[in-house]
Design a protein around this motif. Sequence first.
Motif, PDB file in Angstrom:
ATOM      1  N   MET A 155      22.942  -2.295  34.847  1.00 38.63           N
ATOM      2  CA  MET A 155      24.390  -2.498  34.856  1.00 38.63           C
ATOM      3  C   MET A 155      24.813  -3.417  35.997  1.00 38.63           C
ATOM      4  O   MET A 155      25.790  -4.146  35.892  1.00 38.63           O
ATOM      5  N   ASP A 156      24.077  -3.381  37.073  1.00 37.12           N
ATOM      6  CA  ASP A 156      24.408  -4.172  38.251  1.00 37.12           C
ATOM      7  C   ASP A 156      23.943  -5.611  38.028  1.00 37.12           C
ATOM      8  O   ASP A 156      22.744  -5.893  37.977  1.00 37.12           O
ATOM      9  N   VAL A 157      24.892  -6.532  37.897  1.00 38.03           N
ATOM     10  CA  VAL A 157      24.545  -7.921  37.583  1.00 38.03           C
ATOM     11  C   VAL A 157      23.793  -8.599  38.722  1.00 38.03           C
ATOM     12  O   VAL A 157      23.177  -9.646  38.529  1.00 38.03           O
ATOM     13  N   SER A 158      23.849  -8.017  39.910  1.00 34.89           N
ATOM     14  CA  SER A 158      23.149  -8.620  41.047  1.00 34.89           C
ATOM     15  C   SER A 158      21.662  -8.281  41.046  1.00 34.89           C
ATOM     16  O   SER A 158      20.878  -8.907  41.752  1.00 34.89           O
ATOM     17  N   LYS A 159      21.274  -7.271  40.247  1.00 37.17           N
ATOM     18  CA  LYS A 159      19.868  -6.864  40.214  1.00 37.17           C
ATOM     19  C   LYS A 159      19.069  -7.785  39.304  1.00 37.17           C
ATOM     20  O   LYS A 159      19.530  -8.163  38.224  1.00 37.17           O
ATOM     21  N   PRO A 160      17.860  -8.157  39.710  1.00 39.54           N
ATOM     22  CA  PRO A 160      17.056  -9.059  38.883  1.00 39.54           C
ATOM     23  C   PRO A 160      16.530  -8.354  37.638  1.00 39.54           C
ATOM     24  O   PRO A 160      16.513  -7.123  37.550  1.00 39.54           O
ATOM     25  N   LEU A 161      16.102  -9.146  36.685  1.00 40.65           N
ATOM     26  CA  LEU A 161      15.468  -8.606  35.484  1.00 40.65           C
ATOM     27  C   LEU A 161      14.056  -8.169  35.827  1.00 40.65           C
ATOM     28  O   LEU A 161      13.350  -8.843  36.575  1.00 40.65           O
ATOM     29  N   ASN A 162      13.650  -7.023  35.284  1.00 34.82           N
ATOM     30  CA  ASN A 162      12.309  -6.510  35.550  1.00 34.82           C
ATOM     31  C   ASN A 162      11.551  -6.318  34.250  1.00 34.82           C
ATOM     32  O   ASN A 162      12.129  -5.895  33.237  1.00 34.82           O
ATOM     33  N   LEU A 163      10.255  -6.610  34.290  1.00 34.98           N
ATOM     34  CA  LEU A 163       9.392  -6.460  33.124  1.00 34.98           C
ATOM     35  C   LEU A 163       8.561  -5.191  33.273  1.00 34.98           C
ATOM     36  O   LEU A 163       8.025  -4.911  34.347  1.00 34.98           O
ATOM     37  N   TYR A 164       8.444  -4.417  32.189  1.00 35.45           N
ATOM     38  CA  TYR A 164       7.721  -3.150  32.246  1.00 35.45           C
ATOM     39  C   TYR A 164       6.688  -3.079  31.117  1.00 35.45           C
ATOM     40  O   TYR A 164       6.890  -3.597  30.020  1.00 35.45           O
ATOM     41  N   LYS A 165       5.578  -2.386  31.429  1.00 38.47           N
ATOM     42  CA  LYS A 165       4.575  -2.075  30.416  1.00 38.47           C
ATOM     43  C   LYS A 165       4.893  -0.709  29.817  1.00 38.47           C
ATOM     44  O   LYS A 165       5.193   0.244  30.546  1.00 38.47           O
ATOM     45  N   LEU A 166       4.787  -0.590  28.490  1.00 35.59           N
ATOM     46  CA  LEU A 166       5.020   0.685  27.822  1.00 35.59           C
ATOM     47  C   LEU A 166       3.927   0.905  26.782  1.00 35.59           C
ATOM     48  O   LEU A 166       3.495  -0.043  26.109  1.00 35.59           O
ATOM     49  N   LYS A 167       3.504   2.150  26.645  1.00 37.62           N
ATOM     50  CA  LYS A 167       2.512   2.456  25.623  1.00 37.62           C
ATOM     51  C   LYS A 167       3.116   2.224  24.246  1.00 37.62           C
ATOM     52  O   LYS A 167       4.263   2.562  23.989  1.00 37.62           O
ATOM     53  N   LYS A 168       2.305   1.649  23.354  1.00 40.88           N
ATOM     54  CA  LYS A 168       2.799   1.248  22.041  1.00 40.88           C
ATOM     55  C   LYS A 168       2.227   2.166  20.968  1.00 40.88           C
ATOM     56  O   LYS A 168       1.060   2.530  21.001  1.00 40.88           O
ATOM     57  N   ASN A 169       3.073   2.565  20.014  1.00 41.86           N
ATOM     58  CA  ASN A 169       2.534   3.348  18.904  1.00 41.86           C
ATOM     59  C   ASN A 169       1.955   2.413  17.850  1.00 41.86           C
ATOM     60  O   ASN A 169       2.307   1.236  17.767  1.00 41.86           O
ATOM     61  N   ARG A 170       1.050   2.921  17.038  1.00 45.62           N
ATOM     62  CA  ARG A 170       0.286   2.090  16.114  1.00 45.62           C
ATOM     63  C   ARG A 170       1.097   1.645  14.908  1.00 45.62           C
ATOM     64  O   ARG A 170       0.854   0.589  14.331  1.00 45.62           O
ATOM     65  N   GLU A 171       2.120   2.440  14.523  1.00 47.55           N
ATOM     66  CA  GLU A 171       2.809   2.192  13.267  1.00 47.55           C
ATOM     67  C   GLU A 171       3.637   0.910  13.274  1.00 47.55           C
ATOM     68  O   GLU A 171       3.536   0.074  12.393  1.00 47.55           O
ATOM     69  N   ASP A 172       4.500   0.767  14.286  1.00 49.22           N
ATOM     70  CA  ASP A 172       5.431  -0.359  14.251  1.00 49.22           C
ATOM     71  C   ASP A 172       5.339  -1.276  15.469  1.00 49.22           C
ATOM     72  O   ASP A 172       6.120  -2.211  15.614  1.00 49.22           O
ATOM     73  N   GLY A 173       4.387  -1.010  16.357  1.00 50.19           N
ATOM     74  CA  GLY A 173       4.222  -1.878  17.516  1.00 50.19           C
ATOM     75  C   GLY A 173       5.266  -1.688  18.591  1.00 50.19           C
ATOM     76  O   GLY A 173       5.335  -2.467  19.540  1.00 50.19           O
ATOM     77  N   LEU A 174       6.108  -0.644  18.477  1.00 51.39           N
ATOM     78  CA  LEU A 174       7.172  -0.378  19.446  1.00 51.39           C
ATOM     79  C   LEU A 174       6.749   0.728  20.401  1.00 51.39           C
ATOM     80  O   LEU A 174       5.802   1.479  20.135  1.00 51.39           O
ATOM     81  N   PRO A 175       7.438   0.875  21.535  1.00 57.78           N
ATOM     82  CA  PRO A 175       7.006   1.859  22.531  1.00 57.78           C
ATOM     83  C   PRO A 175       7.242   3.301  22.083  1.00 57.78           C
ATOM     84  O   PRO A 175       8.107   3.585  21.246  1.00 57.78           O
ATOM     85  N   GLU A 176       6.439   4.192  22.653  1.00 58.11           N
ATOM     86  CA  GLU A 176       6.626   5.624  22.403  1.00 58.11           C
ATOM     87  C   GLU A 176       7.994   6.057  22.929  1.00 58.11           C
ATOM     88  O   GLU A 176       8.492   5.542  23.931  1.00 58.11           O
ATOM     89  N   ASN A 177       8.603   7.032  22.248  1.00 59.88           N
ATOM     90  CA  ASN A 177       9.939   7.497  22.636  1.00 59.88           C
ATOM     91  C   ASN A 177       9.985   7.985  24.073  1.00 59.88           C
ATOM     92  O   ASN A 177      10.965   7.749  24.794  1.00 59.88           O
ATOM     93  N   GLN A 178       8.940   8.676  24.511  1.00 55.30           N
ATOM     94  CA  GLN A 178       8.929   9.212  25.865  1.00 55.30           C
ATOM     95  C   GLN A 178       8.934   8.096  26.898  1.00 55.30           C
ATOM     96  O   GLN A 178       9.539   8.204  27.966  1.00 55.30           O
ATOM     97  N   GLU A 179       8.264   6.998  26.560  1.00 50.15           N
ATOM     98  CA  GLU A 179       8.245   5.851  27.458  1.00 50.15           C
ATOM     99  C   GLU A 179       9.654   5.302  27.661  1.00 50.15           C
ATOM    100  O   GLU A 179      10.054   4.937  28.767  1.00 50.15           O
ATOM    101  N   VAL A 180      10.436   5.250  26.578  1.00 51.21           N
ATOM    102  CA  VAL A 180      11.812   4.752  26.665  1.00 51.21           C
ATOM    103  C   VAL A 180      12.665   5.695  27.499  1.00 51.21           C
ATOM    104  O   VAL A 180      13.442   5.271  28.364  1.00 51.21           O
TER     105      VAL A 180
END
Length: 658
Positions: A95-120
């Motif tokens: 929410m803070d526009v002064s904060k930089p963008l950060n990249l994160y690694k998340l475990k991916k489920n096999r079905e749709d290539g998206l992250p596990e719910n717990q990771e989110v």
Amino acid sequence: LNDRKTICYGSADACRTIHDSNSELTEICRKVAKAVNLKRHMVGKGISEEPKYLYLPGDVEGHRGLDGRYYMVDLQRLFPAEGQFKIAWGVVISMDVSKPLNLYKLKKNREDGLPENQEVSDLLGEDVDWSSMRFPEVIVSSYSSNDEKTPVNTRATSLLSKTTRGKTLIIAGEKRQTLYCHLRGELVKDNKTKPVSSDVFMRFGAHDREKHEKEVSDLTQKLRDTVIPDFTDWLVKHPSSIISAFHLPALMHRHGINMRYLGRLYMLVPDRSTRLKYNIIGFQMLARVIKGLLQAKLRTENVESKEKCKELIVDFFNLVLGKGKDTDNFWNITMPVQLLLKYGPFGFRFEPGDNMNFRFILGHVSLFDMMQQYTGLKFHEDAAEKIAKLQGDGVNVPCSTDDTTTGPLSVKDLLSIDVLVKRIDVRSRVLPFIEEVVASGEDKDKEMVYSESNRSDMLNISNEKRISMLENHLELVKECIGENSEECAACVFKLADAYSVAGEHQKALGLTIQSFGILKICNEVHGEILYGCVYLLGLILERQDNSEAALEVYKLLLDKLQSLYDSLHDVNSASPFSTVLIRNILKLSQSSDHDASSDDDSEDIKALKERKVALQGVFCDNNINEHRLVLDFLSFRGLSGQKYTFSSVFDEEFLAQL
């Protein structure tokens, strides 16, 4: 071909049935695998009733055709996948526009290539009631708060064009990268002590999985930790080796580096190397992101007519190159997020104080030229002037407070929409094989082994041997590619250069005339080939002590270069070729009746001296080997992609003078 009757190697049904019934074809496959450093491995364990050991990927199809010839089909997976596909990558927009963008690694489920719910939940907060939105193209999905009381995230809302609340996670999850995210053949081949399996990370290559995966993972780590840093150090120390931004892909590929590692290169190049970091690497990064965004826009919009397509294209160009709130949001929000999603998984990060607003670093007109080059679009020649006028000739201006975006272009400015077809580069595939065969003295029917040895330069061997090798090279080029091809013309010119070095100037000039004749027959020729041949003619004339003619050739070439590369007056985008030409012109002018050291220098000579001084800040011209530079051109390295007919570059009067 007939799938059932002619297949005798590999599989046509996802490795449920595996073929290896022709000993001659199997031996050919063994030789190919040895040449490119692939290992024999078991295919089909757990899938086929009869798994077999193969040298090439399990899903290739080797056929003995009804005509008695051998054919190989589906070789797109010849080299192994990179193998880091259990991870989804996401950018968190706070929410803070002064904060930089950060990249994160998340475990991916096999079905749709998206992250596990717990990771989110771990990222957004356990107490946040979040929901996801799916997007069809560049951004796959986003995750944000459902609570209406949560404040609107202005940056995320602008990016997604949909009201978004609270901390937001943007995912560019990809599926089945094992089918397309491969290591380059140059890297695999160079790893001579450890051959690897083509079917690593594939279900039908599960036999000895751990061993195969470790070998490929070690090679990937070598690429990241050794190959790329070494290549970057070399680039920084030899800035004149890279002619333009369009030269970079060929150079990276020769060193076994995929273009997805552009961000890693960017991070390793020191800030002091401004041209390399921004005008070369940054240029390529931007070009690929912008092209992807435009393609996504055209695919997802309901385009009912050509006119509607033109409107969408012009709207996008105006968004990127215009002025106003939408343009500012594109460069301050959309572009950084897209750069992180595309290049972040391979080593790219934002650092405190990073100025990633490339539009002011590169200039709007350069961006406009780049966008046309990479998309196949052609605008009216006045369009660049409109952009420069709107943007104040690239002066860095503060963000606009206007809610509307002013675009410099209209539909009338768009002249044509050409289809860009990505084809396999036959030159880069065939010529190294030819050079290897010639250099080794092998007959062309014997096993051909790919070579990285730069044998086309051949500057470190005797001239007699060089002539012999080039003559053999020329015969193979004629047979494999054609007598009336630009490859043949370039080879004839290299042979002329060799005879010129040997002092046989008349024979050299005869070959140059032959080469120009071939180029005139060709429908279209790469600009570098045209200019490289003319430059080599200047060198030949110099060796003949025909300084006056050489001077005229160099002057003509300097004038013509502007149509190939960006303006030579723009120091940061100039070619080292221009530095060499200016140096040679001044040298020849000084030795002629025009004494370049006198106070009576012509205006042209004074301008050239000023330009040379400026270019020395970019290229240390004393370190430029012009002979190697032009031979690189003639070996099809660093081609910009722009092609011309011979007559459109050189008029009949010039040809008559030659």
